[in-house]
Design an enzyme around this catalytic site. Structure first.
Site, PDB file in Angstrom:
ATOM      1  N   LYS A   1      19.153 -16.056 -56.370  1.00  0.00           N
ATOM      2  CA  LYS A   1      18.270 -15.103 -55.677  1.00  0.00           C
ATOM      3  C   LYS A   1      17.606 -14.178 -56.677  1.00  0.00           C
ATOM      4  CE  LYS A   1      19.410 -11.095 -54.556  1.00  0.00           C
ATOM      5  NZ  LYS A   1      20.051  -9.851 -54.089  1.00  0.00           N
TER       6      LYS A   1
ATOM      7  N   CYS B   1      15.300  -5.500 -37.577  1.00  0.00           N
ATOM      8  CA  CYS B   1      16.273  -6.543 -37.205  1.00  0.00           C
ATOM      9  C   CYS B   1      17.605  -6.298 -37.911  1.00  0.00           C
ATOM     10  CB  CYS B   1      15.710  -7.927 -37.563  1.00  0.00           C
ATOM     11  SG  CYS B   1      16.605  -9.289 -36.785  1.00  0.00           S
TER      12      CYS B   1
ATOM     13  N   CYS C   1      15.714  -5.097 -30.646  1.00  0.00           N
ATOM     14  CA  CYS C   1      14.973  -6.159 -29.953  1.00  0.00           C
ATOM     15  C   CYS C   1      13.949  -5.599 -28.969  1.00  0.00           C
ATOM     16  CB  CYS C   1      15.938  -7.088 -29.211  1.00  0.00           C
ATOM     17  SG  CYS C   1      17.024  -8.036 -30.293  1.00  0.00           S
TER      18      CYS C   1
ATOM     19  N   CYS D   1      10.782  -4.911 -30.774  1.00  0.00           N
ATOM     20  CA  CYS D   1      10.358  -5.957 -31.714  1.00  0.00           C
ATOM     21  C   CYS D   1       9.198  -6.748 -31.123  1.00  0.00           C
ATOM     22  CB  CYS D   1      11.524  -6.883 -32.028  1.00  0.00           C
ATOM     23  SG  CYS D   1      11.093  -8.206 -33.191  1.00  0.00           S
TER      24      CYS D   1
ATOM     25  N   CYS E   1      11.641 -14.940 -29.911  1.00  0.00           N
ATOM     26  CA  CYS E   1      12.787 -15.045 -30.818  1.00  0.00           C
ATOM     27  C   CYS E   1      13.976 -15.604 -30.054  1.00  0.00           C
ATOM     28  CB  CYS E   1      13.138 -13.669 -31.387  1.00  0.00           C
ATOM     29  SG  CYS E   1      14.668 -13.665 -32.364  1.00  0.00           S
TER      30      CYS E   1
END
Length: 302
Positions: free
Chosen positions: A201, A271, A278, A281, A287
């Site tokens: 990463k 998130c 939610c 969002c 989703c």
């Protein structure tokens, strides 16, 4: 027939039945062992494949043309995530993508990017940026890292996670940069991953932020978690590296270097790991993991 002959005949018959039973018993015992062995092998194969990325299946269009897998609504997901970044900008902490913006020496700027990513592991961005600001105030360079006592270096970067270990990683890495790279950082994924405390990463993000080279998607806990929530993976993945390969199999390459910092900010401001927002969002109706779908709108979209 005499009693003697009758007994002999019965004895022969009993012996034959005994032999047949013994043979059948061995046969069924063998079959049972084969069945158990097969189950164990299947189990073993299953256990092995849970740690290996499964081969992705090709998806066929109605016109029989093969195309690579991609998740439904992903473009809408992405556009909404970018829109929410603008909306939640005031909530975002400074990140490693901003490190080195004020440094004019390219070598030192790249060094600061790499070190900031080394410090960021299991550490909040606010702590990482604060530690990097302190290093910048001390005039941090490869020479500085080689000269400073490890305990003093640890005090500067404290309280980042595992600060003692990271102080040692920084000193060891800077020694390698002096010996092999003329005080600069490597410019390949393989060479970066060979440095102490640097994983895939960090390497992909270093190539992006430090070298402006789009080599791959940097997958951290945010990208790994949110990719699963959005249904962006063609199969379940257990590790960030598996997630990276799965995402790179369908995400257009020109977006690879935009995924990490946008998804991370989405994870930090919207998130969340626990109790994601939610209800506010923009992706709540498309989703798979949403807990606040507008039933009427969702049915119309279907």
């Amino acid at each position: 027939m005499s009693k003697t002959n009758k007994r002999k005949k019965e004895s022969v018959k009993d012996e034959k039945e005994h032999i047949v039973q013994a043979v059948m018993s061995k046969y069924f015992e063998k079959k049972k062992e084969e069945k158990i062995s097969a189950i164990e092998n299947d189990d073993s194969d299953h256990k092995e494949t849970t740690h290996v990325v499964k081969k992705r299946r090709k998806v066929t269009n109605d016109d029989r043309n093969d195309r690579k897998w991609e998740p439904p609504h992903w473009k809408e997901h992405w556009e909404n995530i970018l829109a929410m970044r603008i909306r939640n900008k005031h909530l975002e902490p400074r990140g490693c993508d901003t490190i080195g913006d004020t440094i004019t020496d390219d070598k030192i700027r790249r060094l600061h990017v790499l070190v900031s990513l080394m410090l960021s592991s299991q550490t909040k961005d606010t702590m990482t940026v604060a530690a990097m600001d302190r290093l910048l105030e001390h005039g941090f360079t490869v020479q500085y890292a080689l000269d400073i006592d490890i305990d003093e270096l640890g005090k500067i970067i404290y309280p980042v996670g595992f600060w003692r270990r990271k102080a040692q990683y920084i000193k060891d890495t800077c020694q390698i940069l002096r010996n092999k790279y003329n005080d600069d950082i490597p410019n390949t994924i393989e060479s970066l991953c060979a440095l102490p405390g640097v994983g895939p990463k960090m390497a992909y993000l270093t190539m992006d932020f430090a070298w402006k080279s789009n080599q791959g998607i940097g997958v951290d806990v945010h990208v790994h978690r949110i990719s699963h929530r959005l249904g962006w993976l063609p199969y379940d993945t257990k590790t960030p590296e598996q997630t990276r390969l799965a995402l790179e199999s369908w995400i257009p390459r020109d977006l690879w270097n935009q995924i990490n910092h946008n998804i991370v900010r989405f994870g930090q401001t919207q998130c969340f790991t626990v109790k994601p927002r939610c209800s506010t969002c923009l992706n709540r109706n498309i989703c798979p993991a949403s807990t606040s779908k507008d039933t009427v709108k969702h049915l119309k979209q279907k």
